[in-house]
Write a protein that holds these residues in place. Structure first.
Motif, short mmCIF file in Angstrom:
data_model
loop_
_atom_site.label_atom_id
_atom_site.label_comp_id
_atom_site.label_asym_id
_atom_site.label_seq_id
_atom_site.Cartn_x
_atom_site.Cartn_y
_atom_site.Cartn_z
N SER A 53 12.51 8.84 -7.76
CA SER A 53 12.45 9.13 -6.33
C SER A 53 10.99 9.04 -5.91
CB SER A 53 13.00 10.52 -6.01
OG SER A 53 12.07 11.53 -6.37
N SER A 54 10.76 9.18 -4.60
CA SER A 54 9.40 9.06 -4.07
C SER A 54 8.57 10.33 -4.22
CB SER A 54 9.47 8.69 -2.58
OG SER A 54 10.06 9.75 -1.84
N ALA A 55 9.15 11.37 -4.84
CA ALA A 55 8.51 12.70 -4.87
C ALA A 55 7.07 12.67 -5.38
CB ALA A 55 9.35 13.65 -5.71
N GLY A 56 6.79 11.84 -6.39
CA GLY A 56 5.45 11.81 -6.96
C GLY A 56 4.66 10.56 -6.59
N TYR A 57 5.14 9.81 -5.60
CA TYR A 57 4.52 8.53 -5.27
C TYR A 57 3.14 8.74 -4.64
CZ TYR A 57 3.92 3.82 -3.43
OH TYR A 57 3.44 2.57 -3.16
N ARG A 58 2.18 7.92 -5.03
CA ARG A 58 0.83 7.98 -4.47
C ARG A 58 0.58 6.72 -3.65
NH1 ARG A 58 -3.46 10.07 -8.87
NH2 ARG A 58 -4.61 10.39 -6.93
N ALA A 59 0.27 6.93 -2.37
CA ALA A 59 0.14 5.81 -1.44
C ALA A 59 -1.28 5.66 -0.93
CB ALA A 59 1.09 6.01 -0.27
N LYS A 60 -1.55 4.50 -0.36
CA LYS A 60 -2.80 4.23 0.33
C LYS A 60 -2.51 4.07 1.82
CE LYS A 60 -4.63 1.54 -3.58
NZ LYS A 60 -5.10 0.19 -3.98
N ASN A 77 0.81 -1.22 0.00
CA ASN A 77 0.00 0.00 0.00
C ASN A 77 0.85 1.27 0.00
OD1 ASN A 77 -2.24 -1.63 0.10
ND2 ASN A 77 -3.20 -0.54 1.80
N CYS A 78 2.08 1.15 0.47
CA CYS A 78 2.99 2.31 0.50
C CYS A 78 4.42 1.80 0.42
CB CYS A 78 2.77 3.12 1.79
SG CYS A 78 3.71 4.66 1.84
N GLN A 79 4.94 1.72 -0.81
CA GLN A 79 6.26 1.12 -1.02
C GLN A 79 7.17 2.01 -1.88
OE1 GLN A 79 6.15 -2.49 -3.43
NE2 GLN A 79 4.04 -2.06 -4.03
N PRO A 80 7.32 3.27 -1.52
CA PRO A 80 8.16 4.16 -2.34
C PRO A 80 9.61 3.74 -2.40
CG PRO A 80 7.62 5.20 -0.24
CD PRO A 80 6.76 3.99 -0.35
N ILE A 81 10.14 3.20 -1.29
CA ILE A 81 11.54 2.77 -1.27
C ILE A 81 11.72 1.54 -2.17
CG2 ILE A 81 13.41 1.89 0.17
CD1 ILE A 81 12.84 4.88 0.51
N VAL A 82 10.77 0.62 -2.12
CA VAL A 82 10.84 -0.57 -2.98
C VAL A 82 10.79 -0.16 -4.45
CG1 VAL A 82 9.69 -2.72 -3.62
CG2 VAL A 82 9.84 -2.07 -1.22
N TRP A 83 9.90 0.75 -4.78
CA TRP A 83 9.80 1.19 -6.18
C TRP A 83 11.08 1.87 -6.64
CZ3 TRP A 83 4.68 3.26 -8.58
CH2 TRP A 83 3.71 2.25 -8.52
N SER A 84 11.67 2.69 -5.77
CA SER A 84 12.94 3.33 -6.13
C SER A 84 14.03 2.28 -6.27
CB SER A 84 13.34 4.37 -5.08
OG SER A 84 12.43 5.45 -5.06
N PHE A 85 14.06 1.32 -5.36
CA PHE A 85 15.05 0.25 -5.39
C PHE A 85 14.94 -0.57 -6.67
CE2 PHE A 85 16.61 -4.01 -4.29
CZ PHE A 85 17.84 -3.71 -3.73
N GLU A 86 13.71 -0.79 -7.12
CA GLU A 86 13.47 -1.59 -8.32
C GLU A 86 13.50 -0.75 -9.60
OE1 GLU A 86 9.75 -3.52 -7.54
OE2 GLU A 86 10.64 -5.02 -6.21
N GLY A 87 13.74 0.56 -9.46
CA GLY A 87 13.84 1.42 -10.63
C GLY A 87 12.52 1.80 -11.26
N LYS A 88 11.41 1.71 -10.50
CA LYS A 88 10.10 2.04 -11.05
C LYS A 88 9.85 3.54 -11.06
CE LYS A 88 7.95 -2.40 -9.94
NZ LYS A 88 6.88 -3.09 -9.17
N HIS A 89 10.62 4.29 -10.29
CA HIS A 89 10.60 5.75 -10.35
C HIS A 89 11.94 6.27 -9.86
CE1 HIS A 89 8.52 5.73 -6.11
NE2 HIS A 89 9.80 5.47 -6.02
#
Length: 396
Positions: free
Chosen positions: A295-302, A281-293
């Motif tokens: 940085s977390s600047a625009g990440y949308r979480a639940k 539901n809130c994985q900005p670090i994982v996404w950054s680690f996996e190269g999906k973005h």
């Protein structure tokens, strides 16, 4: 007991985590604007003459985080504000270890701290330093536990505090803040939305902001988990540490502690792999680690049942990644269903009612072994950050 006349902090200055610019620890400080991209960066407390701190200083000292006084930033022991925080147990998970065929599986249980979580460590040191610097009014955005802990320590220190919290947070977190005398403001949204309210209030009033990594001393309290892990495991670090990561202060702090102990000569050998665990539901670090973005600047979480993991824009994102890189670690996410299964499994098999943030560690560990990121023969430490009792109304 600690003999206060023999205590000396070895702090020398504060240093920007990126630019290495130095700041005085004798003045009120927050964070640093450190690079050409406009990133704001945390300040780290730096200590001198660590090789002169003999490990025997620990003999007969109080069983709390203040036993490591030389490595903490408070100059005068009379300014220490304590509710008995620290020295939480490291427990061998024998039943789960047998079931999962992991012979060396341990858990450090931070639920036994004052106010029921590891947040007590950071706030104990932050409030002690506020007292020393003459700060008498502060504010914090919180997902729950940090606000309650800050309210408790400010009550002890006679410091006015305002806590800004998501409206959906379980009632116990709101009640404890009110009972400790804090002004409580509820906001629709996540901790990031609370942060916006804090920024607006600070622009209109004289508040000291105690947000995660936006002042230097919560980190110093959290790092004592690293000191305790080393001491409780006979100065031999585990191979792997799984850490539930929202703002990342504890992850960064533990790593900082290992470096300081190594410099002091208290530990030798290889440091553990640090594995950051988040919820889907809130994985900005994982996404950054996996190269999906980038940085977390625009990440949308639940929102998450694990309130402390619902941090969409961690201020110290760069520093979290530095720890993962240096430790050859990873970032892993688990689903909301998986973290609740982990919470129930630790309760049923080990008699430990851990916070859902801690429950997330068990399925994350199983995934890491299945992916061959770590071995079942490793000495593995799970770090539970709080008590499930405070989250009970979130559970189904």
């Amino acid at each position: 007991m600690i003999k206060t006349d023999l205590l000396t902090s070895h702090i020398t200055h504060l240093e920007c985590a990126v630019s290495k610019k130095k700041f005085s620890h004798l003045e009120i400080q927050t964070f640093s604007a450190s690079d050409e991209e406009g990133w704001k960066s945390p300040l780290y407390a730096k200590y001198g003459s660590l090789k002169n701190i003999d490990i025997t200083v620990l003999k007969d000292r109080v069983s709390s985080l203040w036993r490591y006084f030389e490595f903490l930033p408070v100059l005068n022991p009379e300014n220490v504000v304590s509710l008995g925080e620290g020295m939480t147990p490291v427990i061998k998970l024998e039943n789960l270890g047998k079931q999962l065929e992991i012979p060396n599986l341990f858990l450090k249980d931070e639920s036994l701290n004052p106010t029921g979580s590891f947040k007590a460590r950071g706030q104990a040191v932050a409030v002690s330093k506020m007292k020393e610097l003459g700060i008498n009014r502060c504010i914090v955005p919180t997902a729950g536990n940090a606000g309650g802990a800050l309210a408790a320590y400010c009550a002890k220190a006679n410091i006015d505090v305002t806590v800004v919290m998501p409206r959906h947070t379980p009632e116990i977190f709101k009640l404890e803040c009110q009972y400790f005398g804090a002004e409580l403001i509820l906001v629709d949204g996540l901790i990031s939305d609370c942060g916006k309210v804090v920024a607006e209030m600070r622009s209109k009033g004289d508040y000291f902001d105690v947000s995660t990594m936006k002042e230097p001393y919560r980190l110093e309290g959290k790092k004592t988990m690293g000191f305790e892990i080393a001491e409780q495991m006979n100065w031999e670090l585990p191979d792997v540490i799984f850490y539930p990561t929202g703002g990342g202060t504890g992850l960064i702090g533990i790593w900082k502690a290992f470096h300081e102990m190594k410099e002091a000569g208290w530990i030798t050998g290889k440091f553990p792999k640090m594995i950051a665990v988040q919820t889907a539901n809130c994985q900005p670090i994982v996404w950054s680690f996996e190269g999906k973005h980038e940085s977390s600047a625009g990440y949308r979480a639940k929102a998450s049942v694990a309130n402390g993991l619902a941090v969409p824009f961690p201020f110290a994102e760069k520093q979290i990644f530095q720890v993962l890189k240096e430790s050859e670690g990873y970032a892993i996410s688990v689903s909301e269903e998986e973290l609740m299964v982990g919470t129930k499994s630790l309760a049923k098999n080990e008699g430990l009612f851990v916070a859902p943030e801690g429950g997330a560690l068990l399925p994350a560990m199983i995934k890491a072994i299945e992916n061959k990121w770590i071995s079942a023969d490793d000495k593995i430490l799970l770090l539970n950050t709080g008590s499930a009792y405070k989250y009970a109304e979130n559970f189904k």
